[in-house]
Design an enzyme around this catalytic site. Sequence first.
Site, PDB file in Angstrom:
ATOM      1  NE  ARG A 118      -4.076  -1.886   2.024  1.00 10.80           N
ATOM      2  CZ  ARG A 118      -4.035  -2.918   2.849  1.00 10.80           C
ATOM      3  NH1 ARG A 118      -3.111  -2.971   3.788  1.00 10.80           N
ATOM      4  NH2 ARG A 118      -4.913  -3.885   2.766  1.00 10.80           N
ATOM      5  CE  LYS A 140       0.627  13.963 -14.656  1.00  5.78           C
ATOM      6  NZ  LYS A 140       0.486  14.482 -16.022  1.00  5.78           N
ATOM      7  CD  GLU A 182       8.623  17.662 -22.016  1.00  3.07           C
ATOM      8  OE1 GLU A 182       7.968  18.604 -21.549  1.00  3.07           O
ATOM      9  OE2 GLU A 182       8.098  16.663 -22.580  1.00  3.07           O
ATOM     10  CE  LYS A 234       6.303  17.965 -13.641  1.00  2.00           C
ATOM     11  NZ  LYS A 234       6.385  16.772 -14.408  1.00  2.00           N
ATOM     12  CD  GLU A 244      -2.545  16.571 -16.166  1.00  2.00           C
ATOM     13  OE1 GLU A 244      -1.437  16.106 -15.847  1.00  2.00           O
ATOM     14  OE2 GLU A 244      -3.090  16.397 -17.255  1.00  2.00           O
ATOM     15  NE  ARG A 248       1.544  17.273 -12.861  1.00  2.00           N
ATOM     16  CZ  ARG A 248       2.078  16.429 -11.985  1.00  2.00           C
ATOM     17  NH1 ARG A 248       1.627  16.374 -10.755  1.00  2.00           N
ATOM     18  NH2 ARG A 248       3.075  15.637 -12.345  1.00  2.00           N
ATOM     19  CG  ASN A 252      -0.385  17.824 -20.727  1.00  2.00           C
ATOM     20  OD1 ASN A 252       0.616  17.168 -20.447  1.00  2.00           O
ATOM     21  ND2 ASN A 252      -1.548  17.642 -20.121  1.00  2.00           N
ATOM     22  CG  HIS A 255       3.131  17.119 -24.026  1.00  2.87           C
ATOM     23  ND1 HIS A 255       3.878  18.271 -23.966  1.00  2.87           N
ATOM     24  CD2 HIS A 255       3.852  16.179 -23.361  1.00  2.87           C
ATOM     25  CE1 HIS A 255       4.989  18.043 -23.290  1.00  2.87           C
ATOM     26  NE2 HIS A 255       5.004  16.786 -22.913  1.00  2.87           N
ATOM     27  CG  HIS A 259       0.917  12.612 -26.298  1.00  7.01           C
ATOM     28  ND1 HIS A 259       0.209  12.951 -25.170  1.00  7.01           N
ATOM     29  CD2 HIS A 259       2.171  12.356 -25.879  1.00  7.01           C
ATOM     30  CE1 HIS A 259       1.006  12.912 -24.119  1.00  7.01           C
ATOM     31  NE2 HIS A 259       2.204  12.557 -24.528  1.00  7.01           N
ATOM     32  CG  HIS A 272       8.077  12.743 -24.920  1.00  8.73           C
ATOM     33  ND1 HIS A 272       6.723  12.617 -25.164  1.00  8.73           N
ATOM     34  CD2 HIS A 272       8.195  13.705 -23.969  1.00  8.73           C
ATOM     35  CE1 HIS A 272       6.053  13.453 -24.386  1.00  8.73           C
ATOM     36  NE2 HIS A 272       6.929  14.129 -23.658  1.00  8.73           N
TER      37      HIS A 272
HETATM   38  N1  GLY Z   1       4.832  15.647 -17.562  1.00 13.50           N
HETATM   39  C1  GLY Z   1       3.668  16.366 -17.223  1.00 13.50           C
HETATM   40  C2  GLY Z   1       3.320  16.336 -15.774  1.00 13.50           C
HETATM   41  O1  GLY Z   1       4.098  15.878 -14.963  1.00 13.50           O
HETATM   42  O2  GLY Z   1       2.266  16.751 -15.404  1.00 13.50           O
END
Ligand code: GLY
Length: 369
Positions: A118, A140, A182, A234, A244, A248, A252, A255, A259, A272
């Site tokens: 957990r 993430k 980035e 960031k 997000e 957040r 993107n 992106h 993508h 990427h």
């Molecule tokens: N790479 C985008 C984020 O971490 O939200």
Amino acid sequence: MAKIKVELKDRSYDIIVGCDNLSELGELVRSEKWGRDVFIITDPLVNDLYGDLVRKGFKTKPKTLEVPRGERFKNLRVAEKLYDGLARYGAHRDSLIISLGGGVIGDLAGFVAATYMRGIDYIQVPTTLLSQVDASIGGKTGVNHPKCKNMIGAFYQPKAVFIDVSLIATLPARELRTGLAEVVKYGVIEDADFFKFLEANAHHLNTKAFENEDTKRAALKLWQTIVSESAKIKAKVVEKDEREAGLRMILNFGHTVGHAIESLTRYRAYNHGEAVSIGMVAAARIASRLRLLETDVVDRLKALLDKLGLPTEIDSLPVDKIVAALSIDKKVIGGKVNFVLPEKLAKVVIKDDVSLSVVKQALNEMGGQ
Ligand code: GLY
């Protein structure tokens, strides 16, 4: 060394940005009293390059679990093998995982940390520029599902992000460039001065500077600034919107089309950052067509990315297929495609009502067929 705090109440942590500091991680873990025992999750190449350096700093040698290298191994079967390995070694609630590698290892090891018993503590030690400035920060974690990238996962913050910028000097040129896309993104979405700084220093941001010891030292100083500034931006965004729910999403930028191009070319033709580079120019062109953005910003963005050796044209990819791929992207919410569009440097808006004909015109302008 720079220390950047990510303020998230009881989940707050530091991003430590140093140079030649990998062997100091053990001392940090000891002084913070993190983990009764320590497990390193990495891949064979990264383990060969840096594993010993990291292990050297620990009095009791951490056990190392290797997973094969590559995005296709970021899946539940490999995660299960890691659970097996941790259980075999008796890892418990108070064990610590060190994720040593690029974005794939970071996502996978973070996911295993989030779910084993957990949730146990982990530290991100990103070894590529892309993971140092982006994936390792913000919690993430996840694995891919055959139907969708990163479909299974959790927001789960690490105890620390520990960065050694000297590793940048060992990266192949293409790997360096993918991270730079980035970095440029941060300038556009949040910090005009940082964008100008990148414009002024673009000619140093390549692997040439690492060819001799004198220029290497100067270059690593510059990279330390770039990684720290990117991490600060960031961190600021993640602090305001950890999960997000809104803001957040500005991360993107580039992106949406990026993508679509990655999935259309099956993650082979473009990496990427290259896809994001094309996607940022596309978003800027869309913004300019919608009269949100002056054309000189589009030109400056394209010129900077060109100088950094990143692609800014579409090389005759079929525009209709890119647009079709947009609608299966996971950013489709309620049938709408979200675009992050710049209004000027350091100011972006999120729009979900961009007409596909405007998208097509922008892509045609970039050489799409
Ligand atoms: N790479 C985008 C984020 O971490 O939200």
